[in-house]
Design an enzyme around this catalytic site. Structure first.
Site, PDB file in Angstrom:
ATOM      1  N   ASN A 190       6.575  -8.920  -4.426  1.00  0.00           N
ATOM      2  CA  ASN A 190       6.294  -9.823  -3.374  1.00  0.00           C
ATOM      3  C   ASN A 190       7.257 -10.344  -3.269  1.00  0.00           C
ATOM      4  O   ASN A 190       8.277 -10.505  -5.057  1.00  0.00           O
ATOM      5  CB  ASN A 190       5.010 -10.197  -3.891  1.00  0.00           C
ATOM      6  CG  ASN A 190       3.763  -9.677  -4.509  1.00  0.00           C
ATOM      7  OD1 ASN A 190       3.536  -8.892  -3.193  1.00  0.00           O
ATOM      8  ND2 ASN A 190       2.730  -9.769  -4.905  1.00  0.00           N
ATOM      9  N   ASP A 230       7.216 -13.349  -2.526  1.00  0.00           N
ATOM     10  CA  ASP A 230       6.214 -15.366  -2.314  1.00  0.00           C
ATOM     11  C   ASP A 230       7.362 -15.818  -3.980  1.00  0.00           C
ATOM     12  O   ASP A 230       7.560 -15.133  -4.344  1.00  0.00           O
ATOM     13  CB  ASP A 230       5.314 -15.365  -2.285  1.00  0.00           C
ATOM     14  CG  ASP A 230       4.020 -14.495  -3.985  1.00  0.00           C
ATOM     15  OD1 ASP A 230       4.049 -13.872  -2.658  1.00  0.00           O
ATOM     16  OD2 ASP A 230       4.302 -14.378  -4.841  1.00  0.00           O
ATOM     17  N   SER A 285      -1.181  -1.418  -2.909  1.00  0.00           N
ATOM     18  CA  SER A 285      -1.300  -0.184  -2.338  1.00  0.00           C
ATOM     19  C   SER A 285      -0.924   1.391  -2.958  1.00  0.00           C
ATOM     20  O   SER A 285      -1.160   2.715  -3.127  1.00  0.00           O
ATOM     21  CB  SER A 285      -1.229   0.181  -0.931  1.00  0.00           C
ATOM     22  OG  SER A 285      -0.039   0.355  -0.707  1.00  0.00           O
ATOM     23  N   HIS A 340      11.710  -6.836  -5.174  1.00  0.00           N
ATOM     24  CA  HIS A 340      12.028  -6.421  -3.655  1.00  0.00           C
ATOM     25  C   HIS A 340      13.251  -8.050  -2.584  1.00  0.00           C
ATOM     26  O   HIS A 340      12.827  -8.716  -1.689  1.00  0.00           O
ATOM     27  CB  HIS A 340      11.041  -6.437  -2.979  1.00  0.00           C
ATOM     28  CG  HIS A 340      10.340  -5.388  -3.078  1.00  0.00           C
ATOM     29  ND1 HIS A 340       9.119  -4.601  -2.586  1.00  0.00           N
ATOM     30  CD2 HIS A 340      10.904  -4.103  -3.229  1.00  0.00           C
ATOM     31  CE1 HIS A 340       9.162  -3.830  -2.398  1.00  0.00           C
ATOM     32  NE2 HIS A 340       9.940  -3.097  -3.387  1.00  0.00           N
ATOM     33  N   LEU A 397      -8.324  -4.110  -5.417  1.00  0.00           N
ATOM     34  CA  LEU A 397      -9.694  -4.189  -4.429  1.00  0.00           C
ATOM     35  C   LEU A 397      -9.991  -2.622  -4.788  1.00  0.00           C
ATOM     36  O   LEU A 397     -11.406  -2.857  -4.625  1.00  0.00           O
ATOM     37  CB  LEU A 397      -9.065  -5.220  -2.823  1.00  0.00           C
ATOM     38  CG  LEU A 397     -10.508  -5.373  -1.645  1.00  0.00           C
ATOM     39  CD1 LEU A 397     -10.714  -6.593  -2.522  1.00  0.00           C
ATOM     40  CD2 LEU A 397      -9.877  -5.711  -0.336  1.00  0.00           C
TER      41      LEU A 397
HETATM   42  P1  NAD Z   1       9.742   4.468   1.042  1.00  0.00           P
HETATM   43  O1  NAD Z   1       9.581   5.835   1.977  1.00  0.00           O
HETATM   44  O2  NAD Z   1       9.670   4.041  -0.496  1.00  0.00           O
HETATM   45  O3  NAD Z   1       8.501   3.911   1.897  1.00  0.00           O
HETATM   46  C1  NAD Z   1       7.101   5.153   2.154  1.00  0.00           C
HETATM   47  C2  NAD Z   1       6.269   3.412   2.162  1.00  0.00           C
HETATM   48  O4  NAD Z   1       6.532   2.677   3.096  1.00  0.00           O
HETATM   49  C3  NAD Z   1       5.550   4.793   4.098  1.00  0.00           C
HETATM   50  O5  NAD Z   1       4.634   5.186   3.218  1.00  0.00           O
HETATM   51  C4  NAD Z   1       4.725   3.075   4.289  1.00  0.00           C
HETATM   52  O6  NAD Z   1       4.504   2.701   3.769  1.00  0.00           O
HETATM   53  C5  NAD Z   1       6.288   2.687   4.200  1.00  0.00           C
HETATM   54  N1  NAD Z   1       6.778   2.524   5.320  1.00  0.00           N
HETATM   55  C6  NAD Z   1       8.258   2.979   5.949  1.00  0.00           C
HETATM   56  N2  NAD Z   1       8.677   3.206   6.917  1.00  0.00           N
HETATM   57  C7  NAD Z   1       7.348   2.152   7.638  1.00  0.00           C
HETATM   58  C8  NAD Z   1       7.286   1.898   8.696  1.00  0.00           C
HETATM   59  N3  NAD Z   1       8.182   2.382   9.731  1.00  0.00           N
HETATM   60  N4  NAD Z   1       6.342   1.476   9.375  1.00  0.00           N
HETATM   61  C9  NAD Z   1       4.967   1.021   7.928  1.00  0.00           C
HETATM   62  N5  NAD Z   1       5.294   1.781   7.253  1.00  0.00           N
HETATM   63  C10 NAD Z   1       5.893   2.062   6.768  1.00  0.00           C
HETATM   64  O7  NAD Z   1      10.734   3.028   1.888  1.00  0.00           O
HETATM   65  P2  NAD Z   1      12.456   3.819   2.111  1.00  0.00           P
HETATM   66  O8  NAD Z   1      12.672   3.779   3.179  1.00  0.00           O
HETATM   67  O9  NAD Z   1      12.630   4.725   1.673  1.00  0.00           O
HETATM   68  O10 NAD Z   1      12.437   1.986   1.747  1.00  0.00           O
HETATM   69  C11 NAD Z   1      12.514   2.494   0.148  1.00  0.00           C
HETATM   70  C12 NAD Z   1      13.433   0.960  -0.377  1.00  0.00           C
HETATM   71  O11 NAD Z   1      12.749  -0.417   0.453  1.00  0.00           O
HETATM   72  C13 NAD Z   1      12.668   0.219  -1.480  1.00  0.00           C
HETATM   73  O12 NAD Z   1      13.958   0.445  -2.986  1.00  0.00           O
HETATM   74  C14 NAD Z   1      11.755  -0.262  -1.696  1.00  0.00           C
HETATM   75  O13 NAD Z   1      11.887  -1.353  -2.570  1.00  0.00           O
HETATM   76  C15 NAD Z   1      12.386  -1.599  -0.332  1.00  0.00           C
HETATM   77  N6  NAD Z   1      11.926  -1.891   0.186  1.00  0.00           N
HETATM   78  C16 NAD Z   1      12.030  -3.265   0.480  1.00  0.00           C
HETATM   79  C17 NAD Z   1      10.909  -3.989   1.570  1.00  0.00           C
HETATM   80  C18 NAD Z   1      10.731  -5.136   1.849  1.00  0.00           C
HETATM   81  O14 NAD Z   1      10.429  -5.539   2.875  1.00  0.00           O
HETATM   82  N7  NAD Z   1      10.968  -5.801   0.994  1.00  0.00           N
HETATM   83  C19 NAD Z   1       9.992  -3.343   2.293  1.00  0.00           C
HETATM   84  C20 NAD Z   1      10.273  -1.719   1.908  1.00  0.00           C
HETATM   85  C21 NAD Z   1      11.086  -1.001   0.805  1.00  0.00           C
HETATM   86  N1  APR Z   2      -7.563  -8.393  -4.655  1.00  0.00           N
HETATM   87  C1  APR Z   2      -7.324  -7.741  -5.235  1.00  0.00           C
HETATM   88  N2  APR Z   2      -6.858  -6.228  -5.057  1.00  0.00           N
HETATM   89  C2  APR Z   2      -6.030  -5.971  -2.972  1.00  0.00           C
HETATM   90  C3  APR Z   2      -6.976  -7.561  -2.268  1.00  0.00           C
HETATM   91  C4  APR Z   2      -7.063  -8.689  -3.310  1.00  0.00           C
HETATM   92  N3  APR Z   2      -7.704 -10.009  -2.994  1.00  0.00           N
HETATM   93  N4  APR Z   2      -6.718  -7.499  -1.282  1.00  0.00           N
HETATM   94  C5  APR Z   2      -6.099  -7.233  -1.251  1.00  0.00           C
HETATM   95  N5  APR Z   2      -5.695  -5.592  -2.067  1.00  0.00           N
HETATM   96  C6  APR Z   2      -4.647  -4.510  -2.500  1.00  0.00           C
HETATM   97  C7  APR Z   2      -5.185  -3.661  -1.334  1.00  0.00           C
HETATM   98  O1  APR Z   2      -6.645  -2.719  -1.573  1.00  0.00           O
HETATM   99  C8  APR Z   2      -3.622  -2.495  -1.158  1.00  0.00           C
HETATM  100  O2  APR Z   2      -3.972  -1.302  -2.074  1.00  0.00           O
HETATM  101  O3  APR Z   2      -3.635  -4.524  -2.602  1.00  0.00           O
HETATM  102  C9  APR Z   2      -2.851  -3.536  -1.444  1.00  0.00           C
HETATM  103  C10 APR Z   2      -1.413  -4.258  -0.634  1.00  0.00           C
HETATM  104  O4  APR Z   2      -1.031  -2.765  -0.602  1.00  0.00           O
HETATM  105  P1  APR Z   2      -0.035  -3.491   0.747  1.00  0.00           P
HETATM  106  O5  APR Z   2      -0.233  -4.003   1.695  1.00  0.00           O
HETATM  107  O6  APR Z   2       1.076  -1.870   1.185  1.00  0.00           O
HETATM  108  O7  APR Z   2       0.888  -3.885  -0.458  1.00  0.00           O
HETATM  109  P2  APR Z   2       2.037  -3.584  -1.441  1.00  0.00           P
HETATM  110  O8  APR Z   2       1.408  -2.486  -2.418  1.00  0.00           O
HETATM  111  O9  APR Z   2       2.853  -4.688  -1.994  1.00  0.00           O
HETATM  112  O10 APR Z   2       3.344  -3.335  -0.601  1.00  0.00           O
HETATM  113  C11 APR Z   2       4.386  -2.775  -1.238  1.00  0.00           C
HETATM  114  O11 APR Z   2       5.435  -2.421   0.956  1.00  0.00           O
HETATM  115  O12 APR Z   2       5.996  -3.472   2.631  1.00  0.00           O
HETATM  116  C12 APR Z   2       6.619  -2.525   1.647  1.00  0.00           C
HETATM  117  O13 APR Z   2       7.833  -4.760   1.235  1.00  0.00           O
HETATM  118  C13 APR Z   2       6.529  -4.406   1.423  1.00  0.00           C
HETATM  119  O14 APR Z   2       6.564  -5.308  -1.366  1.00  0.00           O
HETATM  120  C14 APR Z   2       6.233  -4.140  -0.160  1.00  0.00           C
HETATM  121  C15 APR Z   2       5.409  -3.087  -0.602  1.00  0.00           C
END
Ligand code: NAD
Ligand code: APR
Length: 237
Positions: free
Chosen positions: A93, A95, A179, A110, A204
């Site tokens: 996160n 935040d 997730s 991140h 969740l």
């Molecule tokens: P990745 O391949 O590791 O991530 C794949 C996942 O990211 C997918 O399963 C999907 O859930 C999500 N994702 C990727 N492209 C997406 C899209 N176009 N729309 C929606 N979801 C999408 O991603 P990556 O490109 O290899 O990047 C991994 C690196 O980027 C890691 O270092 C990760 O920590 C960083 N990252 C940072 C953020 C952020 O907002 N801070 C977001 C994602 C990844």
């Molecule tokens: N309590 C517990 N779990 C929850 C709740 C809740 N109230 N609400 C949602 N969840 C769970 C959902 O079931 C889901 O598995 O939190 C998870 C949120 O998953 P994502 O939305 O994919 O968020 P996250 O796993 O943090 O994403 C990883 O992806 O896009 C990038 O940089 C972004 O850091 C993020 C990364």
């Protein structure tokens, strides 16, 4: 046991009940924004204003009085205080709710909404207001533009060496509110398990990850409940 070495990984789900949207749930951020347009280096290159605006909106929301750490954030701060072994919280996160809850040993892998990074030197500064192309760093001459200090898709998360070392030494690994879709964070549970850690998912709903134990429900319920049992001497595993 609280003398153990504990690593906690959190995702957007732990902040959901504080009022911050997750990414892949219903009404998640990725339903209204395309990752390619707001969370990649290419997006910043092609349309920086749209990227600045995406993070300015999320940063402004953090300043709203209603956005506060919730019982899950607070329970983790209590766990850190009670842990006599090593404790590390790795959060995906951006935040500042773990910091505001009082947790001290945190790696925001991140990045952080409330930070900007100089495009020339990489120096990081704290910001609380909007950031745009007119902002200039004060670390260079001439001053340089800045970007949000956020790790975008395709970039490398922060402090990965320190995270991997902690995972290999952990006795207990707890994943909360994620997730497990984005690597490398999605691989942390498997790495910790390979190194002998007991792995627990608090979410969740069950994700695709492999954990020895899972407790499912809202973070504000399952996290304090799990931590209270741990603090009460329950032997996990
Ligand atoms: P990745 O391949 O590791 O991530 C794949 C996942 O990211 C997918 O399963 C999907 O859930 C999500 N994702 C990727 N492209 C997406 C899209 N176009 N729309 C929606 N979801 C999408 O991603 P990556 O490109 O290899 O990047 C991994 C690196 O980027 C890691 O270092 C990760 O920590 C960083 N990252 C940072 C953020 C952020 O907002 N801070 C977001 C994602 C990844
Ligand atoms: N309590 C517990 N779990 C929850 C709740 C809740 N109230 N609400 C949602 N969840 C769970 C959902 O079931 C889901 O598995 O939190 C998870 C949120 O998953 P994502 O939305 O994919 O968020 P996250 O796993 O943090 O994403 C990883 O992806 O896009 C990038 O940089 C972004 O850091 C993020 C990364």
């Amino acid at each position: 046991m609280l003398s153990d070495s504990i690593v906690v990984l959190t995702g957007a789900g732990i902040s959901a009940e504080s009022g911050l949207r997750t990414f892949r749930d219903n009404n998640g951020l990725w339903e209204q924004h395309r990752v390619e347009e707001v969370a990649t280096p290419e997006a910043f290159e092609s349309n920086p204003e749209r990227v600045y605006r995406f993070y300015n909106d999320r940063r402004a929301q953090l300043a709203e009085p209603a956005i506060q750490p919730n019982p899950a954030h607070l329970a983790l701060a209590e766990l850190e205080k009670a842990c006599s072994g090593e404790f590390l919280l790795v959060t995906q996160n951006v935040d500042d709710l773990h910091q505001r809850a009082g947790t001290r040993n945190i790696i925001p892998m991140h990045g952080q909404l409330r930070q900007a990074r100089c495009l020339r030197s990489g120096e990081v500064t704290e910001i609380v207001t909007d950031l745009d192309a007119s902002n200039r760093c004060d670390c260079c001459q001439p001053p340089a533009p800045m970007r949000p200090n956020i790790v975008w898709f395709g970039e490398i998360p922060l402090q990965m060496d320190r995270i991997q070392q902690a995972l290999c030494q952990a006795d207990l690994f707890i994943a909360i509110g994620t997730s497990g879709q984005v690597y490398p964070a999605a691989g942390f549970a498997a790495l910790a398990a390979e190194c002998g850690a007991h792995t627990v998912e608090l979410n969740l709903e069950k994700t695709g990850g492999t954990f020895e134990q899972g407790f499912y429900g809202k973070a504000t319920e399952v996290v304090p409940d799990f931590i209270n049992r741990l603090l009460g001497g329950a032997d996990v595993g």
